[in-house]
Write a protein that holds these residues in place. Structure first.
Motif, PDB file in Angstrom:
ATOM      1  N   TYR A 155       0.807  -1.220   0.000  1.00 33.37           N
ATOM      2  CA  TYR A 155       0.000   0.000   0.000  1.00 33.37           C
ATOM      3  C   TYR A 155       0.842   1.273   0.000  1.00 33.37           C
ATOM      4  CZ  TYR A 155      -4.019  -2.981   0.967  1.00 33.37           C
ATOM      5  OH  TYR A 155      -5.009  -3.932   0.886  1.00 33.37           O
ATOM      6  N   ILE A 156       2.023   1.227   0.610  1.00 29.64           N
ATOM      7  CA  ILE A 156       2.874   2.424   0.639  1.00 29.64           C
ATOM      8  C   ILE A 156       3.319   2.821  -0.769  1.00 29.64           C
ATOM      9  CG2 ILE A 156       5.107   3.334   1.371  1.00 29.64           C
ATOM     10  CD1 ILE A 156       4.722   1.949   4.023  1.00 29.64           C
ATOM     11  N   PRO A 157       3.919   1.906  -1.565  1.00 29.87           N
ATOM     12  CA  PRO A 157       4.280   2.316  -2.940  1.00 29.87           C
ATOM     13  C   PRO A 157       3.060   2.667  -3.784  1.00 29.87           C
ATOM     14  CG  PRO A 157       4.659  -0.038  -2.616  1.00 29.87           C
ATOM     15  CD  PRO A 157       4.395   0.546  -1.269  1.00 29.87           C
ATOM     16  N   ALA A 158       1.913   1.983  -3.522  1.00 33.52           N
ATOM     17  CA  ALA A 158       0.698   2.328  -4.263  1.00 33.52           C
ATOM     18  C   ALA A 158       0.281   3.765  -3.973  1.00 33.52           C
ATOM     19  CB  ALA A 158      -0.430   1.367  -3.899  1.00 33.52           C
ATOM     20  N   SER A 159       0.382   4.167  -2.699  1.00 32.24           N
ATOM     21  CA  SER A 159       0.012   5.532  -2.325  1.00 32.24           C
ATOM     22  C   SER A 159       0.951   6.553  -2.949  1.00 32.24           C
ATOM     23  CB  SER A 159       0.029   5.670  -0.801  1.00 32.24           C
ATOM     24  OG  SER A 159      -0.875   4.772  -0.193  1.00 32.24           O
ATOM     25  N   VAL A 160       2.245   6.253  -2.943  1.00 28.97           N
ATOM     26  CA  VAL A 160       3.223   7.165  -3.549  1.00 28.97           C
ATOM     27  C   VAL A 160       2.930   7.363  -5.036  1.00 28.97           C
ATOM     28  CG1 VAL A 160       5.658   7.479  -4.121  1.00 28.97           C
ATOM     29  CG2 VAL A 160       5.009   6.632  -1.856  1.00 28.97           C
ATOM     30  N   LEU A 161       2.607   6.270  -5.706  1.00 33.53           N
ATOM     31  CA  LEU A 161       2.323   6.363  -7.145  1.00 33.53           C
ATOM     32  C   LEU A 161       1.021   7.112  -7.409  1.00 33.53           C
ATOM     33  CD1 LEU A 161       3.396   2.746  -8.116  1.00 33.53           C
ATOM     34  CD2 LEU A 161       4.480   4.846  -8.926  1.00 33.53           C
ATOM     35  N   VAL A 162       0.032   6.951  -6.528  1.00 38.34           N
ATOM     36  CA  VAL A 162      -1.221   7.701  -6.674  1.00 38.34           C
ATOM     37  C   VAL A 162      -0.969   9.192  -6.499  1.00 38.34           C
ATOM     38  CG1 VAL A 162      -3.451   8.172  -5.587  1.00 38.34           C
ATOM     39  CG2 VAL A 162      -2.772   5.826  -6.044  1.00 38.34           C
ATOM     40  N   ILE A 163      -0.131   9.542  -5.530  1.00 37.04           N
ATOM     41  CA  ILE A 163       0.208  10.960  -5.329  1.00 37.04           C
ATOM     42  C   ILE A 163       0.908  11.514  -6.568  1.00 37.04           C
ATOM     43  CG2 ILE A 163       1.650  12.545  -3.985  1.00 37.04           C
ATOM     44  CD1 ILE A 163       1.124  10.746  -1.548  1.00 37.04           C
ATOM     45  N   ALA A 164       1.839  10.726  -7.125  1.00 38.17           N
ATOM     46  CA  ALA A 164       2.534  11.162  -8.337  1.00 38.17           C
ATOM     47  C   ALA A 164       1.550  11.339  -9.491  1.00 38.17           C
ATOM     48  CB  ALA A 164       3.615  10.152  -8.711  1.00 38.17           C
ATOM     49  N   PHE A 165       0.590  10.419  -9.603  1.00 39.38           N
ATOM     50  CA  PHE A 165      -0.420  10.529 -10.659  1.00 39.38           C
ATOM     51  C   PHE A 165      -1.283  11.774 -10.447  1.00 39.38           C
ATOM     52  CE2 PHE A 165      -4.826   9.677 -11.991  1.00 39.38           C
ATOM     53  CZ  PHE A 165      -4.637   9.556 -13.362  1.00 39.38           C
ATOM     54  N   THR A 166      -1.643  12.052  -9.187  1.00 34.87           N
ATOM     55  CA  THR A 166      -2.445  13.237  -8.883  1.00 34.87           C
ATOM     56  C   THR A 166      -1.703  14.510  -9.265  1.00 34.87           C
ATOM     57  OG1 THR A 166      -3.480  12.052  -7.036  1.00 34.87           O
ATOM     58  CG2 THR A 166      -3.699  14.452  -7.071  1.00 34.87           C
ATOM     59  N   CYS A 167      -0.387  14.524  -9.022  1.00 36.21           N
ATOM     60  CA  CYS A 167       0.415  15.690  -9.391  1.00 36.21           C
ATOM     61  C   CYS A 167       0.463  15.879 -10.912  1.00 36.21           C
ATOM     62  CB  CYS A 167       1.844  15.547  -8.846  1.00 36.21           C
ATOM     63  SG  CYS A 167       1.952  15.594  -7.042  1.00 36.21           S
ATOM     64  N   ALA A 226       1.052   8.664 -21.785  1.00 36.23           N
ATOM     65  CA  ALA A 226       1.764   7.433 -21.457  1.00 36.23           C
ATOM     66  C   ALA A 226       2.302   7.461 -20.037  1.00 36.23           C
ATOM     67  CB  ALA A 226       2.905   7.213 -22.462  1.00 36.23           C
ATOM     68  N   VAL A 227       2.856   8.601 -19.621  1.00 38.56           N
ATOM     69  CA  VAL A 227       3.364   8.720 -18.244  1.00 38.56           C
ATOM     70  C   VAL A 227       2.228   8.579 -17.242  1.00 38.56           C
ATOM     71  CG1 VAL A 227       4.429  10.294 -16.590  1.00 38.56           C
ATOM     72  CG2 VAL A 227       5.349  10.136 -18.898  1.00 38.56           C
ATOM     73  N   SER A 228       1.114   9.237 -17.515  1.00 45.40           N
ATOM     74  CA  SER A 228      -0.030   9.190 -16.594  1.00 45.40           C
ATOM     75  C   SER A 228      -0.587   7.773 -16.477  1.00 45.40           C
ATOM     76  CB  SER A 228      -1.118  10.155 -17.068  1.00 45.40           C
ATOM     77  OG  SER A 228      -0.617  11.475 -17.154  1.00 45.40           O
ATOM     78  N   VAL A 229      -0.720   7.090 -17.617  1.00 50.22           N
ATOM     79  CA  VAL A 229      -1.227   5.716 -17.599  1.00 50.22           C
ATOM     80  C   VAL A 229      -0.279   4.806 -16.836  1.00 50.22           C
ATOM     81  CG1 VAL A 229      -1.706   3.705 -19.048  1.00 50.22           C
ATOM     82  CG2 VAL A 229      -2.588   5.948 -19.698  1.00 50.22           C
ATOM     83  N   LEU A 230       1.024   4.989 -17.045  1.00 47.59           N
ATOM     84  CA  LEU A 230       2.007   4.159 -16.349  1.00 47.59           C
ATOM     85  C   LEU A 230       1.892   4.321 -14.836  1.00 47.59           C
ATOM     86  CD1 LEU A 230       4.531   2.307 -16.494  1.00 47.59           C
ATOM     87  CD2 LEU A 230       5.915   4.380 -16.448  1.00 47.59           C
ATOM     88  N   LEU A 231       1.781   5.556 -14.361  1.00 44.58           N
ATOM     89  CA  LEU A 231       1.663   5.791 -12.924  1.00 44.58           C
ATOM     90  C   LEU A 231       0.387   5.181 -12.372  1.00 44.58           C
ATOM     91  CD1 LEU A 231       2.831   9.525 -12.772  1.00 44.58           C
ATOM     92  CD2 LEU A 231       4.091   7.526 -11.966  1.00 44.58           C
ATOM     93  N   LEU A 232      -0.713   5.333 -13.096  1.00 41.34           N
ATOM     94  CA  LEU A 232      -1.986   4.797 -12.632  1.00 41.34           C
ATOM     95  C   LEU A 232      -1.980   3.272 -12.604  1.00 41.34           C
ATOM     96  CD1 LEU A 232      -4.865   5.476 -11.745  1.00 41.34           C
ATOM     97  CD2 LEU A 232      -5.549   5.422 -14.147  1.00 41.34           C
ATOM     98  N   VAL A 233      -1.459   2.651 -13.652  1.00 39.37           N
ATOM     99  CA  VAL A 233      -1.425   1.190 -13.714  1.00 39.37           C
ATOM    100  C   VAL A 233      -0.455   0.631 -12.671  1.00 39.37           C
ATOM    101  CG1 VAL A 233      -0.859  -0.783 -15.170  1.00 39.37           C
ATOM    102  CG2 VAL A 233      -2.099   1.149 -16.135  1.00 39.37           C
ATOM    103  N   ALA A 234       0.695   1.290 -12.496  1.00 38.23           N
ATOM    104  CA  ALA A 234       1.663   0.811 -11.506  1.00 38.23           C
ATOM    105  C   ALA A 234       1.085   0.852 -10.096  1.00 38.23           C
ATOM    106  CB  ALA A 234       2.932   1.649 -11.577  1.00 38.23           C
ATOM    107  N   SER A 235       0.352   1.920  -9.769  1.00 40.74           N
ATOM    108  CA  SER A 235      -0.276   1.999  -8.447  1.00 40.74           C
ATOM    109  C   SER A 235      -1.340   0.915  -8.301  1.00 40.74           C
ATOM    110  CB  SER A 235      -0.896   3.380  -8.238  1.00 40.74           C
ATOM    111  OG  SER A 235      -1.945   3.623  -9.156  1.00 40.74           O
ATOM    112  N   SER A 236      -2.049   0.613  -9.388  1.00 41.51           N
ATOM    113  CA  SER A 236      -3.069  -0.438  -9.344  1.00 41.51           C
ATOM    114  C   SER A 236      -2.445  -1.811  -9.104  1.00 41.51           C
ATOM    115  CB  SER A 236      -3.868  -0.451 -10.649  1.00 41.51           C
ATOM    116  OG  SER A 236      -4.494   0.790 -10.873  1.00 41.51           O
TER     117      SER A 236
END
Length: 394
Positions: free
Chosen positions: A7-19, A35-45
């Motif tokens: 959950y910690i890396p998922a949260s970090v990636l969600v914050i990055a996606f939000t930014c 592509a960057v946005s999709v990568l961050l969203l999929v990685a957090s998922s």
């Protein structure tokens, strides 16, 4: 808490996606931004849905034992595709070639995702397994094939990304090369993850128990590899943005001496509206440049072009470069004009019919160089009363 390492890396990636959301909404047509946005969203998922508590919750909500297995595999496959898509758009090239490769990537990995879903549906996995699904069902028809399809697709993406990133890193420098090297390390760890999974599944097929490779070794390797890959993708973009911001602020401060010199040349009522201190740096630079041009325009009647030309010729004869000589000559003319303007409180020069010759008629000026040249001793001389007299308009 169980699953905290997911959950910690998922949260970090969600914050990055939000930014990235403001940039995505502003430049959503840009393939690289998407592509960057999709990568961050999929990685957090991936991290969120691969956490054991989430796996149990999804299985319970759907009422299907091990429903999370194909879900996580499909997301992992989508992550592999998003990495390839980002690299394709990142490298650039012709628009047709980029579009063709992107369509090929999406089509191939979409087929893999559909195959995983179909294999799970025709297979039989009645016993819920939160951590060892891969090895527990390694000998079950169709489920075994589903696991192998996901591992093969993941391995293929890791091999392609490792080769391409390494090859590209040999031809670039700076933060881009550092990012590519981090990505190479991350995708090599992905290959270690795949090797551990293949070994554990293969051992089960051979009647041995190497489950520890799948349940204890592979997950932390995957987490660390995702961290390296994420940093590798973000680092060049972050450094580029920080460098652009830094250069903008440097330009803003370097324009300061010229801006301060010219402030008094513009009447109070003609000055531009001041912007807030928290305004973006590029907006502040734009206004400072506009203020400088306004000042130059008001000083135009007092410019002694002969003084500028003589100063430039003398500097070039003394060995100065043409750019430096031009900047010092311009700064000398500006300083002398400010002095002449101060000596004309009744604005007699401005009132003459043919006073204005347009400050921009001779082409754009290098304002930063002129601003830095104000420190020159020649410019200091032009501020003296004698210089003012010599440079007065006929």
């Amino acid at each position: 808490m169980e699953g905290l390492d997911f959950y910690i890396p998922a949260s970090v990636l969600v914050i990055a996606f939000t930014c990235k959301l403001p940039g995505l909404s502003r430049d959503w047509r840009d393939p690289l931004v998407r592509a960057v946005s999709v990568l961050l969203l999929v990685a957090s998922s991936v991290f969120f849905f691969a956490a054991p508590p989430t796996i149990a919750a999804v299985n319970h909500l759907t009422g299907v034992p091990n429903f999370s297995a194909p879900l996580v595999y499909c997301i992992l496959t989508a992550f592999s595709a998003s990495c390839l898509l980002l690299l394709i758009n990142w490298r650039g090239g012709s628009e047709d070639r980029t579009r063709r490769l992107s369509h090929w990537c999406v089509g191939t990995y979409s087929t893999v995702i559909v195959a995983q879903i179909v294999l799970f549906m025709v297979g039989d996995a009645p016993v819920e397994r939160l951590r060892d699904f891969d090895t527990y069902y390694a000998r079950t028809p169709y489920i075994r094939e589903m696991v192998l399809v996901y591992l093969l697709a993941h391995t293929a993406a890791a091999v392609v990304m490792t080769v391409l990133c390494r090859r590209w890193s040999l031809h670039v420098r700076g933060s881009l090369r550092s990012g590519l090297i981090l990505m190479v390390c991350g995708f090599m760890l992905n290959l270690v993850f795949d090797a551990a999974k293949f070994a554990a599944v293969g051992a089960r097929l051979a009647g041995h128990d190497w489950d520890v490779l799948s349940t204890d070794v592979a997950p932390p390797v995957a987490s660390f590899s995702a961290l390296l890959i994420g940093i590798g993708f973000v680092l060049p973009l972050l450094v580029q943005r920080m460098s652009a911001s830094w250069n903008t602020w440097v330009t803003y401060h370097r324009l300061g001496p010229l801006w301060r010199e010219l402030r008094g040349a513009v009447p109070q009522g003609c000055r531009a509206v001041r912007i807030s201190w928290w305004s973006p740096a590029d907006l502040r630079v734009t206004q400072r440049v506009a203020d400088i041009h306004d000042g130059l325009l008001h000083l135009d009647p007092y410019f002694d072009h002969r003084l500028r030309d003589l100063t430039r010729e003398a500097l070039i004869a003394a060995g100065s470069g043409s750019g430096q000589a031009e900047a010092i000559a311009e700064a000398t003319m500006v300083a002398a004009a400010i002095r002449a303007r101060a000596a004309d409180p009744e604005e007699k020069v401005i009132g003459s019919a043919d006073a204005y010759t347009s400050a921009t008629a001779e082409g754009p000026r290098d304002l930063v160089r002129i601003s830095l040249a104000l420190r020159s001793p020649l410019v200091a001389q032009s501020r003296r009363p004698a210089a003012s007299t010599e440079s007065s308009q006929p």
